[in-house]
Scaffold this motif. Structure first.
Motif, mmCIF file in Angstrom:
data_model
loop_
_atom_site.group_PDB
_atom_site.id
_atom_site.type_symbol
_atom_site.label_atom_id
_atom_site.label_comp_id
_atom_site.label_asym_id
_atom_site.label_seq_id
_atom_site.Cartn_x
_atom_site.Cartn_y
_atom_site.Cartn_z
ATOM 1 N N GLU A 1 1.030 -1.190 -0.137
ATOM 2 C CA GLU A 1 0.112 -0.091 -0.032
ATOM 3 C C GLU A 1 0.667 1.264 -0.022
ATOM 4 N N GLN A 2 0.463 2.050 -0.764
ATOM 5 C CA GLN A 2 1.158 3.674 -0.663
ATOM 6 C C GLN A 2 0.212 4.606 -0.225
ATOM 7 N N HIS A 3 0.945 5.479 0.666
ATOM 8 C CA HIS A 3 0.028 6.724 1.221
ATOM 9 C C HIS A 3 0.719 7.836 0.842
ATOM 10 N N GLU A 4 -0.221 8.784 0.302
ATOM 11 C CA GLU A 4 0.632 10.042 0.089
ATOM 12 C C GLU A 4 0.962 10.978 1.528
ATOM 13 N N GLN A 5 1.944 11.523 1.443
ATOM 14 C CA GLN A 5 2.125 12.291 2.869
ATOM 15 C C GLN A 5 1.492 13.679 2.556
ATOM 16 N N PRO A 6 0.568 14.295 3.322
ATOM 17 C CA PRO A 6 0.107 15.632 3.314
ATOM 18 C C PRO A 6 0.888 16.329 3.364
ATOM 19 N N ALA A 7 0.929 17.580 2.579
ATOM 20 C CA ALA A 7 1.765 18.792 2.453
ATOM 21 C C ALA A 7 1.714 19.409 3.827
ATOM 22 N N TYR A 8 2.829 19.732 4.345
ATOM 23 C CA TYR A 8 2.811 20.564 5.779
ATOM 24 C C TYR A 8 3.177 21.897 5.464
ATOM 25 N N THR A 9 2.608 23.079 6.209
ATOM 26 C CA THR A 9 3.009 24.254 6.098
ATOM 27 C C THR A 9 3.898 24.495 7.178
ATOM 28 N N PHE A 10 4.690 25.554 6.781
ATOM 29 C CA PHE A 10 5.820 25.797 7.920
ATOM 30 C C PHE A 10 5.271 26.526 8.813
ATOM 31 N N GLU A 11 5.641 26.421 10.293
ATOM 32 C CA GLU A 11 5.272 26.992 11.595
ATOM 33 C C GLU A 11 6.233 27.675 12.005
ATOM 34 N N ARG A 12 5.731 29.212 12.467
ATOM 35 C CA ARG A 12 6.875 29.994 13.076
ATOM 36 C C ARG A 12 7.139 29.561 14.629
ATOM 37 N N GLY A 13 8.370 30.007 14.805
ATOM 38 C CA GLY A 13 8.468 29.544 16.272
ATOM 39 C C GLY A 13 9.339 28.438 16.567
ATOM 40 N N THR A 14 9.270 28.033 17.856
ATOM 41 C CA THR A 14 9.674 26.641 18.278
ATOM 42 C C THR A 14 8.528 25.945 18.682
ATOM 43 N N ASP A 15 9.041 24.707 18.952
ATOM 44 C CA ASP A 15 8.053 23.664 19.783
ATOM 45 C C ASP A 15 7.621 23.969 21.088
ATOM 46 N N GLY A 16 6.791 23.515 21.662
ATOM 47 C CA GLY A 16 6.551 24.054 23.220
ATOM 48 C C GLY A 16 5.414 25.049 23.095
ATOM 49 N N PRO A 17 5.130 25.064 24.428
ATOM 50 C CA PRO A 17 4.250 26.237 24.727
ATOM 51 C C PRO A 17 5.100 27.639 24.732
ATOM 52 N N LYS A 18 4.171 28.406 24.372
ATOM 53 C CA LYS A 18 4.762 29.829 24.369
ATOM 54 C C LYS A 18 3.977 30.839 25.587
ATOM 55 N N VAL A 19 2.833 30.358 25.776
ATOM 56 C CA VAL A 19 1.891 31.151 27.149
ATOM 57 C C VAL A 19 1.435 29.915 28.051
ATOM 58 N N ILE A 20 1.967 29.911 29.102
ATOM 59 C CA ILE A 20 1.541 28.741 30.004
ATOM 60 C C ILE A 20 0.781 29.686 31.119
ATOM 61 N N VAL A 21 -0.667 29.358 31.179
ATOM 62 C CA VAL A 21 -1.525 29.792 32.370
ATOM 63 C C VAL A 21 -1.374 29.021 33.528
ATOM 64 N N VAL A 22 -1.392 29.595 34.643
ATOM 65 C CA VAL A 22 -1.337 28.891 35.893
ATOM 66 C C VAL A 22 -2.383 29.530 36.749
ATOM 67 N N GLY A 23 -3.254 28.660 37.268
ATOM 68 C CA GLY A 23 -4.331 29.105 38.248
ATOM 69 C C GLY A 23 -3.780 29.120 39.546
ATOM 70 N N VAL A 24 -3.969 30.237 40.386
ATOM 71 C CA VAL A 24 -3.527 30.339 41.791
ATOM 72 C C VAL A 24 -4.734 30.863 42.641
ATOM 73 N N ASP A 25 -4.594 30.241 44.025
ATOM 74 C CA ASP A 25 -5.748 30.813 44.831
ATOM 75 C C ASP A 25 -5.397 31.000 46.171
ATOM 76 N N GLY A 26 -4.070 30.597 46.439
ATOM 77 C CA GLY A 26 -3.250 30.828 47.752
ATOM 78 C C GLY A 26 -3.156 29.613 48.433
ATOM 79 N N SER A 27 -4.015 28.495 47.909
ATOM 80 C CA SER A 27 -3.647 27.161 48.527
ATOM 81 C C SER A 27 -2.338 26.238 47.967
ATOM 82 N N ASP A 28 -2.121 25.432 49.104
ATOM 83 C CA ASP A 28 -0.771 24.855 48.733
ATOM 84 C C ASP A 28 -0.687 24.277 47.450
ATOM 85 N N SER A 29 -1.717 23.581 46.946
ATOM 86 C CA SER A 29 -1.614 22.857 45.700
ATOM 87 C C SER A 29 -1.424 23.952 44.743
ATOM 88 N N SER A 30 -2.060 25.124 44.617
ATOM 89 C CA SER A 30 -1.944 25.840 43.718
ATOM 90 C C SER A 30 -0.495 26.754 43.636
#
Length: 156
Positions: free
Chosen positions: A3-32
């Motif tokens: 079987e042969q499968h065609e590979q989809p065309a990928y578009t260029f992505e800017r930046g690097t892999d990984g998150p650029k904005v990480i949201v963390v919720g805090v409420d003053g508790s030890d776990s937060s």
């Protein structure tokens, strides 16, 4: 038979892999606060912006009884930002993390969803619930995971 499968065309992505904005919720508790420390390390390693979010609860019942709810939640927010600034100052020159502090009003789940949307979060980090009732009705963390809109890390 081959079987042969065609590979989809990928578009260029800017930046690097990984998150650029990480949201963390805090409420003053030890776990937060543990979640904030974990998210801070992740943001440092990924060179991401750490968006520390405190959701000020709107307590209609307390306000109806004349309790100074807004003043109390404002004090909590001020205390949290003071703690975060002190922690950032202690590691200055050792660890550099870009961070911002944001407050939103509402219930914790709705506030974090709004924050993650508005801040264009790539990841959300929260502390595990310390309330026994959340095992039955669902914690903020479980609701965020079920929303399936961002990778969610739950820190014990």
């Amino acid at each position: 038979m081959t079987e042969q499968h065609e590979q989809p065309a990928y578009t260029f992505e800017r930046g690097t892999d990984g998150p650029k904005v990480i949201v963390v919720g805090v409420d003053g508790s030890d776990s937060s606060l543990r979640a904030a420390a974990y998210a801070g390390g992740l943001a440092r390693r990924q060179h991401a912006l750490l968006a520390v979010v405190y959701v000020q609860p709107v307590l209609a019942a307390g306000a109806a009884l004349g309790a100074p709810v807004a003043d109390t939640t404002d004090e909590i927010a001020e205390d949290l930002i003071t703690q975060i600034r002190e922690a950032a100052e202690r590691v200055k020159g050792i660890f550099e993390v870009r961070w911002e502090f944001h407050t939103f009003r509402g219930d914790a789940y709705g506030g974090l969803v709004k924050a993650a949307d508005e801040l264009k979060a790539d990841a959300v980090v929260v502390g595990a619930s310390e309330q026994a009732g959340h095992r039955i009705i669902g914690s903020v963390a479980v609701r965020l995971v079920k929303a399936g809109r961002w990778p969610v890390t739950v820190v014990p």
